[in-house]
Design an enzyme around this catalytic site. Structure first.
Site, PDB file in Angstrom:
ATOM      1  N   HIS A   1       0.805  -1.214   0.000  1.00 42.53           N
ATOM      2  CA  HIS A   1       0.000   0.000   0.000  1.00 42.53           C
ATOM      3  C   HIS A   1       0.843   1.273   0.000  1.00 42.53           C
ATOM      4  O   HIS A   1       0.295   2.379   0.034  1.00 42.53           O
ATOM      5  CB  HIS A   1      -0.912   0.028   1.238  1.00 42.53           C
ATOM      6  CG  HIS A   1      -2.111  -0.857   1.102  1.00 42.53           C
ATOM      7  ND1 HIS A   1      -2.338  -1.925   1.922  1.00 42.53           N
ATOM      8  CD2 HIS A   1      -3.143  -0.830   0.233  1.00 42.53           C
ATOM      9  CE1 HIS A   1      -3.464  -2.533   1.559  1.00 42.53           C
ATOM     10  NE2 HIS A   1      -3.974  -1.889   0.544  1.00 42.53           N
TER      11      HIS A   1
ATOM     12  N   ARG B   1     -15.909  -4.246   1.510  1.00 38.47           N
ATOM     13  CA  ARG B   1     -15.916  -2.791   1.374  1.00 38.47           C
ATOM     14  C   ARG B   1     -15.934  -2.469  -0.106  1.00 38.47           C
ATOM     15  O   ARG B   1     -15.643  -3.318  -0.949  1.00 38.47           O
ATOM     16  CB  ARG B   1     -14.698  -2.150   2.043  1.00 38.47           C
ATOM     17  CG  ARG B   1     -13.394  -2.450   1.342  1.00 38.47           C
ATOM     18  CD  ARG B   1     -12.202  -1.880   2.090  1.00 38.47           C
ATOM     19  NE  ARG B   1     -12.102  -0.441   1.919  1.00 38.47           N
ATOM     20  CZ  ARG B   1     -11.311   0.149   1.020  1.00 38.47           C
ATOM     21  NH1 ARG B   1     -10.560  -0.563   0.206  1.00 38.47           N
ATOM     22  NH2 ARG B   1     -11.253   1.463   0.934  1.00 38.47           N
TER      23      ARG B   1
ATOM     24  N   ASN C   1     -14.455   0.122  -3.122  1.00 39.14           N
ATOM     25  CA  ASN C   1     -13.424   1.089  -3.476  1.00 39.14           C
ATOM     26  C   ASN C   1     -13.726   1.542  -4.904  1.00 39.14           C
ATOM     27  O   ASN C   1     -14.525   0.910  -5.599  1.00 39.14           O
ATOM     28  CB  ASN C   1     -12.047   0.451  -3.378  1.00 39.14           C
ATOM     29  CG  ASN C   1     -10.930   1.481  -3.408  1.00 39.14           C
ATOM     30  OD1 ASN C   1     -11.161   2.677  -3.195  1.00 39.14           O
ATOM     31  ND2 ASN C   1      -9.727   1.024  -3.663  1.00 39.14           N
TER      32      ASN C   1
ATOM     33  N   GLU D   1     -14.757  -1.330  -7.143  1.00 38.63           N
ATOM     34  CA  GLU D   1     -14.280  -2.620  -6.680  1.00 38.63           C
ATOM     35  C   GLU D   1     -15.095  -3.052  -5.471  1.00 38.63           C
ATOM     36  O   GLU D   1     -15.175  -2.334  -4.484  1.00 38.63           O
ATOM     37  CB  GLU D   1     -12.813  -2.519  -6.240  1.00 38.63           C
ATOM     38  CG  GLU D   1     -11.851  -2.265  -7.371  1.00 38.63           C
ATOM     39  CD  GLU D   1     -10.413  -2.087  -6.877  1.00 38.63           C
ATOM     40  OE1 GLU D   1      -9.531  -1.951  -7.732  1.00 38.63           O
ATOM     41  OE2 GLU D   1     -10.179  -2.077  -5.647  1.00 38.63           O
TER      42      GLU D   1
ATOM     43  N   TYR E   1      -3.940  10.495  -7.755  1.00 36.66           N
ATOM     44  CA  TYR E   1      -3.614   9.097  -7.475  1.00 36.66           C
ATOM     45  C   TYR E   1      -4.531   8.159  -8.242  1.00 36.66           C
ATOM     46  O   TYR E   1      -4.099   7.140  -8.784  1.00 36.66           O
ATOM     47  CB  TYR E   1      -3.719   8.821  -5.974  1.00 36.66           C
ATOM     48  CG  TYR E   1      -3.622   7.355  -5.637  1.00 36.66           C
ATOM     49  CD1 TYR E   1      -2.447   6.652  -5.876  1.00 36.66           C
ATOM     50  CD2 TYR E   1      -4.704   6.669  -5.106  1.00 36.66           C
ATOM     51  CE1 TYR E   1      -2.351   5.309  -5.593  1.00 36.66           C
ATOM     52  CE2 TYR E   1      -4.615   5.323  -4.819  1.00 36.66           C
ATOM     53  CZ  TYR E   1      -3.440   4.640  -5.065  1.00 36.66           C
ATOM     54  OH  TYR E   1      -3.359   3.304  -4.787  1.00 36.66           O
ATOM     55  N   LYS E   2      -5.814   8.491  -8.293  1.00 34.38           N
ATOM     56  CA  LYS E   2      -6.761   7.621  -8.979  1.00 34.38           C
ATOM     57  C   LYS E   2      -6.663   7.767 -10.490  1.00 34.38           C
ATOM     58  O   LYS E   2      -7.315   7.043 -11.235  1.00 34.38           O
ATOM     59  CB  LYS E   2      -8.184   7.895  -8.488  1.00 34.38           C
ATOM     60  CG  LYS E   2      -8.396   7.380  -7.050  1.00 34.38           C
ATOM     61  CD  LYS E   2      -9.781   7.694  -6.527  1.00 34.38           C
ATOM     62  CE  LYS E   2      -9.983   7.224  -5.088  1.00 34.38           C
ATOM     63  NZ  LYS E   2     -10.088   5.760  -4.929  1.00 34.38           N
TER      64      LYS E   2
END
Lengths: 348, 204
Positions: A194, A224, A226, A266, A317-318
């Site tokens: 990470h 979760r 994402n 995700e 970042y994405k």
């Protein structure tokens, strides 16, 4: 309910489409009008909301057959997308058992598993596969157990070894990833793989997430959501092929943004495996074109607000910072400023 | 020359804690160039570390010249093996790792490329990470794996640089794989082919 499997592609001519049903059941990831990292875990398992992607343990949808075809293409070009360190074979069998059992129980019309001791008989109707094999005997399968079953299950799979109070990325099948390399990250611990994520470490996210994951017991999986943004419905947004798909990111215009820009979600779930004590980490990818997403008014309003107010670092970042202004302009026309209801599901 | 102090970075970027004597335990020592000074300092701190030490040294590329090799030999290790490069020394080093018993310590000193490769070899041979001391000495060039073609380019001094295998222009990330012993290189002009930033010298 029988599923009609689409004949579609995730590369070249990108014929991928979501049906009206698939749009309605899309796992929209924002439960409020803004977004920041969080350890947004909730229980996963049987009994999820009817018709949603949470209803079954391993959701099978209209894209199943086409996604498995796309995976086979990616693997043929780069076998390193599927790797398992030598000590992970038992975890591979654990994963095979988990997926076969869940699919057979949750979709009896599509999958069957007959067990006579360690002599198993697996039938996968959508893919036309019938296999008799001996559980825990790798010579009775055409490839390793993890590879065998994950060629028949949508989404990427990381299999994490647990030792030294940490999780280790020691096996995986990764062909629909949001720009990370299994081949590079294999063998890393939770903090190392990470490491490139901005901000989250200083927020203490990883410490808390790891603590939660280490304590997941058998029979109590968690999940979760994402998200990121992808241009074109491309599953293989790998760093390995970045030089091939990168140019597509610069093809967004105000005219085509609705059709070409996809929200990529995700559905991550976490499962303790019984024999190996490893943690299975399926990362299921769902794609939706913005023009389809905005047919749900609540989602259109909310996505506009989230993208507009997102910190620059996260957009960077994405990987969609370059297209953010066009995306915001497009979404703005669907945001009348009205309040949105809590939760992720459509209003009606 | 002192051990390098690196600027703070992400958690996968290796940090080198320096060499600390663990007494007269069985040990392997591997140094390259100026890294030999770190071994000499170690022996000075505790001469007993040399008693059961198998020392491997690559003088090549060192401004320190043959004097350091002579000094290292004079420290009295249990054995001394010299080679013109790590690649040349590797088979003998790998054999020593294979022959090593439980409890053996490993001391590594030199460039990041040397430390990275030797550590990957040692971990693959089953040495635990806690048994390895490493100290960075010398230049800041990095060993970088191209994420696209998987080829490794040694001694990368600038960012971006050209992959010595496939020719793509790569930027150098701080993301690091201990298994590969290399940083990650990613195409810098993937989205805008031909638009490559001016290369900058890599700093610690």
């Amino acid at each position: 309910m029988t599923i009609r499997f689409n004949d579609e592609t995730f590369r070249d001519d990108y014929s991928f489409r979501n049906s009206a049903t698939a749009i309605r059941r899309f796992p929209f990831p924002f439960d409020k009008d803004d977004y920041m990292y969080s350890v947004n875990m909730e229980p996963h398992g049987t009994g999820g909301r009817a018709g949603s992607v949470f209803e079954k343990r391993f959701d099978v949808d209209e894209h199943y057959v086409a996604e498995m075809r796309d995976r086979a293409i990616t693997l043929a070009g780069d076998p390193l997308r599927c790797q398992s360190l030598p000590h992970m074979e038992l975890a591979g069998w654990d994963l095979l058992e988990l997926i076969m059992q869940c699919k057979a129980e949750d979709y009896p019309d599509l999958f069957q598993l007959h067990r006579d001791g360690d002599r198993w008989h697996w039938i996968n109707r959508p893919l036309g596969i019938e296999q008799r094999f001996t559980f825990l005997d790798p010579t009775t399968l055409p490839c390793g157990p993890m590879e065998y079953i994950t060629r028949q299950a949508q989404g990427d799979f990381a299999v994490l070894d647990q030792r030294e109070n940490n999780l280790w990325m020691d096996a995986g099948m990764v062909t629909s990833q949001a720009d990370w390399s299994l081949d590079f990250d294999i063998g890393m611990n939770f903090f190392e793989w990470h490491a490139p994520v901005p901000k989250a470490a200083e927020m203490g996210i990883f410490q808390r997430a790891l603590k939660f994951l280490l304590a997941i017991p058998q029979g109590a999986p968690s999940r979760r959501l994402n998200w990121t943004m992808t241009v074109n419905p491309r599953l293989d947004t790998s760093p390995e092929n970045y030089h091939l798909w990168g140019p597509e990111k610069r093809t967004i215009t105000p005219e085509n943004v609705g059709a070409k820009q996809y929200l990529r979600v995700e559905l991550q779930s976490f499962w303790r495996l019984p024999r190996s004590n490893a943690l299975a980490f399926p990362i299921r990818c769902y794609l939706i074109a913005l023009e389809d997403l905005v047919t749900v008014p609540k989602w259109a309003r909310r996505l506009h607000r989230v993208i507009r107010d997102l910190p620059d670092e996260l957009a960077e970042y994405k990987g969609f910072a370059v297209n953010r202004p066009i995306i915001i302009d497009y979404l703005a026309q669907f945001d009348d400023g009205k309040p949105t209801s809590p939760g992720i599901f459509p209003d009606d | 020359m002192r051990a390098t102090e690196f600027s703070p970075s992400i958690p996968s970027r290796p940090v080198y804690g320096g060499l600390h004597p663990h007494g007269a335990l069985p040990s392997l020592m591997l140094a390259e160039g100026a890294g030999g000074e770190a071994l000499a300092d170690l022996a000075q701190a505790d001469p007993s570390v040399m008693r059961h030490a198998h020392l491997f040294y690559v003088p090549a590329g060192a401004a320190t010249g043959p004097d350091l090799a002579v000094r290292l030999r004079a420290l009295g290790p249990a054995s001394y093996v010299e080679g013109p490069s790590y690649a040349a020394l590797r088979p003998r080093f790998a054999r020593a790792l294979a022959d090593a018993h439980m409890g053996t310590r490993l001391y590594l000193a030199g460039s990041e490329g040397l430390i990275g490769q030797a550590m990957a070899e040692a971990l693959a041979a089953g040495l635990p990470l806690e048994a390895i001391d490493a100290e960075h000495r010398g230049g800041f060039a990095r060993r970088v794996q191209c994420v696209h073609c998987k080829g490794i380019t040694e001694n990368v001094a600038t960012d971006p640089f050209t992959c010595s295998h496939c020719g793509l222009n790569l930027f150098v990330r701080d993301h690091y794989s201990r298994r590969i012993g290399a940083f990650q290189g990613v195409c810098v002009d993937a989205e805008t082919p031909g638009i490559v930033p001016e290369p900058q010298e890599i700093k610690p």
